[in-house]
Scaffold this motif. Sequence first.
Motif, PDB file in Angstrom:
ATOM      1  N   ALA A   1      72.547   4.616  77.215  1.00 51.37           N
ATOM      2  CA  ALA A   1      73.632   4.207  78.103  1.00 51.37           C
ATOM      3  C   ALA A   1      74.064   5.363  79.004  1.00 51.37           C
ATOM      4  CB  ALA A   1      74.810   3.698  77.269  1.00 51.37           C
ATOM      5  N   ILE A   2      74.178   6.557  78.442  1.00 50.87           N
ATOM      6  CA  ILE A   2      74.589   7.718  79.236  1.00 50.87           C
ATOM      7  C   ILE A   2      73.539   8.046  80.296  1.00 50.87           C
ATOM      8  CG2 ILE A   2      75.013  10.205  79.151  1.00 50.87           C
ATOM      9  CD1 ILE A   2      76.340   9.764  76.429  1.00 50.87           C
ATOM     10  N   ILE A   3      72.267   8.055  79.914  1.00 51.84           N
ATOM     11  CA  ILE A   3      71.189   8.370  80.874  1.00 51.84           C
ATOM     12  C   ILE A   3      71.152   7.326  81.983  1.00 51.84           C
ATOM     13  CG2 ILE A   3      68.682   8.522  81.138  1.00 51.84           C
ATOM     14  CD1 ILE A   3      68.599   9.694  78.294  1.00 51.84           C
ATOM     15  N   ALA A   4      71.280   6.041  81.602  1.00 53.44           N
ATOM     16  CA  ALA A   4      71.242   4.968  82.605  1.00 53.44           C
ATOM     17  C   ALA A   4      72.411   5.085  83.568  1.00 53.44           C
ATOM     18  CB  ALA A   4      71.248   3.612  81.895  1.00 53.44           C
TER      19      ALA A   4
ATOM     20  N   GLU B   1      74.008   7.916  84.301  1.00 53.47           N
ATOM     21  CA  GLU B   1      73.786   9.106  85.122  1.00 53.47           C
ATOM     22  C   GLU B   1      72.799   8.825  86.248  1.00 53.47           C
ATOM     23  OE1 GLU B   1      72.598  11.895  82.139  1.00 53.47           O
ATOM     24  OE2 GLU B   1      74.610  12.753  81.930  1.00 53.47           O
ATOM     25  N   LYS B   2      71.809   8.009  85.992  1.00 59.48           N
ATOM     26  CA  LYS B   2      70.809   7.669  87.006  1.00 59.48           C
ATOM     27  C   LYS B   2      71.276   6.509  87.885  1.00 59.48           C
ATOM     28  CE  LYS B   2      66.760   9.282  84.445  1.00 59.48           C
ATOM     29  NZ  LYS B   2      65.458   8.903  83.869  1.00 59.48           N
ATOM     30  N   ASN B   3      72.346   5.842  87.445  1.00 61.07           N
ATOM     31  CA  ASN B   3      72.918   4.704  88.188  1.00 61.07           C
ATOM     32  C   ASN B   3      71.853   3.645  88.510  1.00 61.07           C
ATOM     33  OD1 ASN B   3      74.846   3.121  89.383  1.00 61.07           O
ATOM     34  ND2 ASN B   3      74.965   4.297  91.289  1.00 61.07           N
ATOM     35  N   ILE B   4      71.155   3.235  87.452  1.00 61.76           N
ATOM     36  CA  ILE B   4      70.097   2.246  87.640  1.00 61.76           C
ATOM     37  C   ILE B   4      70.653   0.892  88.063  1.00 61.76           C
ATOM     38  CG2 ILE B   4      68.639   3.400  85.930  1.00 61.76           C
ATOM     39  CD1 ILE B   4      69.409   1.196  83.950  1.00 61.76           C
ATOM     40  N   MET B   5      71.955   0.678  87.933  1.00 59.50           N
ATOM     41  CA  MET B   5      72.548  -0.620  88.224  1.00 59.50           C
ATOM     42  C   MET B   5      73.250  -0.653  89.582  1.00 59.50           C
ATOM     43  SD  MET B   5      74.003   1.489  86.017  1.00 59.50           S
ATOM     44  CE  MET B   5      75.445   2.477  85.820  1.00 59.50           C
ATOM     45  N   TYR B   6      73.189   0.500  90.319  1.00 51.30           N
ATOM     46  CA  TYR B   6      73.760   0.580  91.663  1.00 51.30           C
ATOM     47  C   TYR B   6      75.248   0.268  91.681  1.00 51.30           C
ATOM     48  CZ  TYR B   6      68.818   0.496  92.850  1.00 51.30           C
ATOM     49  OH  TYR B   6      67.473   0.774  92.911  1.00 51.30           O
ATOM     50  N   TRP B   7      75.974   0.849  90.714  1.00 54.08           N
ATOM     51  CA  TRP B   7      77.425   0.675  90.703  1.00 54.08           C
ATOM     52  C   TRP B   7      78.063   1.596  91.750  1.00 54.08           C
ATOM     53  CZ3 TRP B   7      78.239   0.945  84.687  1.00 54.08           C
ATOM     54  CH2 TRP B   7      78.023  -0.331  84.134  1.00 54.08           C
ATOM     55  N   TRP B   8      79.357   1.271  92.053  1.00 53.17           N
ATOM     56  CA  TRP B   8      80.150   2.206  92.837  1.00 53.17           C
ATOM     57  C   TRP B   8      80.277   3.512  92.044  1.00 53.17           C
ATOM     58  CZ3 TRP B   8      80.887   0.842  97.640  1.00 53.17           C
ATOM     59  CH2 TRP B   8      81.012  -0.510  97.983  1.00 53.17           C
TER      60      TRP B   8
ATOM     61  N   LYS C   1      80.612   9.939  77.359  1.00 49.86           N
ATOM     62  CA  LYS C   1      80.251  11.339  77.100  1.00 49.86           C
ATOM     63  C   LYS C   1      81.111  12.013  76.034  1.00 49.86           C
ATOM     64  CE  LYS C   1      77.563  13.061  80.940  1.00 49.86           C
ATOM     65  NZ  LYS C   1      77.427  14.132  81.936  1.00 49.86           N
ATOM     66  N   PRO C   2      82.448  11.793  76.031  1.00 50.96           N
ATOM     67  CA  PRO C   2      83.245  12.399  74.952  1.00 50.96           C
ATOM     68  C   PRO C   2      82.812  11.933  73.566  1.00 50.96           C
ATOM     69  CG  PRO C   2      84.661  11.682  76.733  1.00 50.96           C
ATOM     70  CD  PRO C   2      83.307  11.126  77.033  1.00 50.96           C
ATOM     71  N   ILE C   3      82.408  10.673  73.489  1.00 51.43           N
ATOM     72  CA  ILE C   3      81.927  10.157  72.198  1.00 51.43           C
ATOM     73  C   ILE C   3      80.640  10.876  71.803  1.00 51.43           C
ATOM     74  CG2 ILE C   3      81.069   8.118  70.995  1.00 51.43           C
ATOM     75  CD1 ILE C   3      82.882   6.432  72.817  1.00 51.43           C
ATOM     76  N   LYS C   4      79.740  11.050  72.789  1.00 49.20           N
ATOM     77  CA  LYS C   4      78.475  11.751  72.511  1.00 49.20           C
ATOM     78  C   LYS C   4      78.742  13.191  72.088  1.00 49.20           C
ATOM     79  CE  LYS C   4      73.898  12.147  72.806  1.00 49.20           C
ATOM     80  NZ  LYS C   4      73.677  13.520  72.465  1.00 49.20           N
TER      81      LYS C   4
END
Length: 495
Positions: free
Chosen positions: A148-151, A153-160, A172-175
């Motif tokens: 989830a963090i890598i996805a 960071e790469k913004n594979i979903m094209y979010w704002w 990230k704080p959880i990680k």
Amino acid sequence: MKGIFAVILIFALAGSMVGCMTPLTDAARRGDIQQVKALLDSGANIHEAGGDPSLTPLNWAIAYRHFDTAKLLIERGADVNRVGYIYTPLIHAVQAGDIAFISLLIEKGANVNQSDGLGITPLMWAAHDRKTAIVYLLLEKGADLEYAIIACEKNIMYWWRSSVEACLAALKPIKAKQDKIAQQKEKEQEIARAKEIEMLKAKEIEMQKAKEMKEIIKEVVAETAKTQKQETKSSVIQSDIDRPSFNQSERIMRDDDLAVIIGIEGYQSLPKSDYSYDDAKLVGDYVKALGFKPRNIELLLDERATKSAIEKIIKTWLPNKAKPESRVFVYYSGHGAPEPKTGDAYIVPFDGDPNYLSDTGYPLKSLYDTLAKLQVAEVTVILDSCFSGAGGRSVLAKGARPLVMMTEGFVLPQNIAVLSATLGTQISTSSPEKGHGIFTYYFLKALKDGKKTIAEIYEYIKPLVEDEAKAINVQQSPSINPEPEKLKGKFGLRK
């Protein structure tokens, strides 16, 4: 951004295509639970698409938050992992925000890591929507945090960008916390392993120390036993023969001359042979003083004088060391024993048993046969023992009687002479006052007083031994083989 437009488009199309819905998908969208029941009872396909071709009745019910209808569909067999155009039922539930229904889906087999058509997992949607409780629930049920963090960071979903930041801010704080816990756990495991290794090392050291201490105690006990054997003589009894000393001009022994000295006082399972240990030890001092080289002297005392040790020295060491010009000197002090059935005489080793002489004793005949085969100049044998079984330095098998007559004398080669403490039926005695066997005392005294050959020593000690033995009411007469006249000028021990 393209992803958001795609989602908006999906629901826009869904709204515009309501008229294309099947009766079951329409009833599910509206949350008409009774109609859904009726249609299912009449045979409607629970997975049929309606409105949007990929949206199933379960997806419609969850998307419009009709959870009772969704539960009914699940109970009637709806697939909890079937994708509706883009979203899975679990993603729809995460977007709806109902923890109880999310738990139900997972309980019924919903895959917490199944992504939608854009690669977005339920955990990413929960983080995007800042639904912390759902984030922890999904993680508890096995959601893949690292993916989830890598996805995100790469913004594979094209979010704002703000949506991406929201996702990462939630995850990230959880990680970081998980990594810290993992590192702490690993550190604790390393510490535990180090302690375990340290404990094992300490245990090994302790075991080694215990082993060493055991060996030390064993050595101390053995040394104490030896000291106890000698303490009477060494601390109380002093004899005029105890310190041998010969000038170089009095020595005749050469580099190739050999000496075997055996003394057994404390036996493994027999009565003591008084002073035999001290006698043999002192004879060892005498042969050194007479010029025998230490490397050519074998001294077997008490527990070292086993049958196997005696045989090894007599049958192997002597023949290997002997040279044609060698003089060989053999001395034995300890118990002798007769074999009752044959009358054969045996030397009794430290581990010998008079009840089993043929197995545990060393035959005198075997000694003479081995010595006779040596290719040497001279062999002198001194025996401070007796073989009658009548007492003194002699033992007898249990139930047997002392022998009245011994086997006939041995026929010895011309280069062998034997000087013994007794005649056949007599016993060899010792003197507490002198701290020695009577025979050995006078044998050594004769050497010290200048007697040079075996014949001279025999003639010197015979009356002295007889007189001292009579004083204690014992008959003991030294014997020599062959006759003294045949030994004149031969078998010398000193000048």
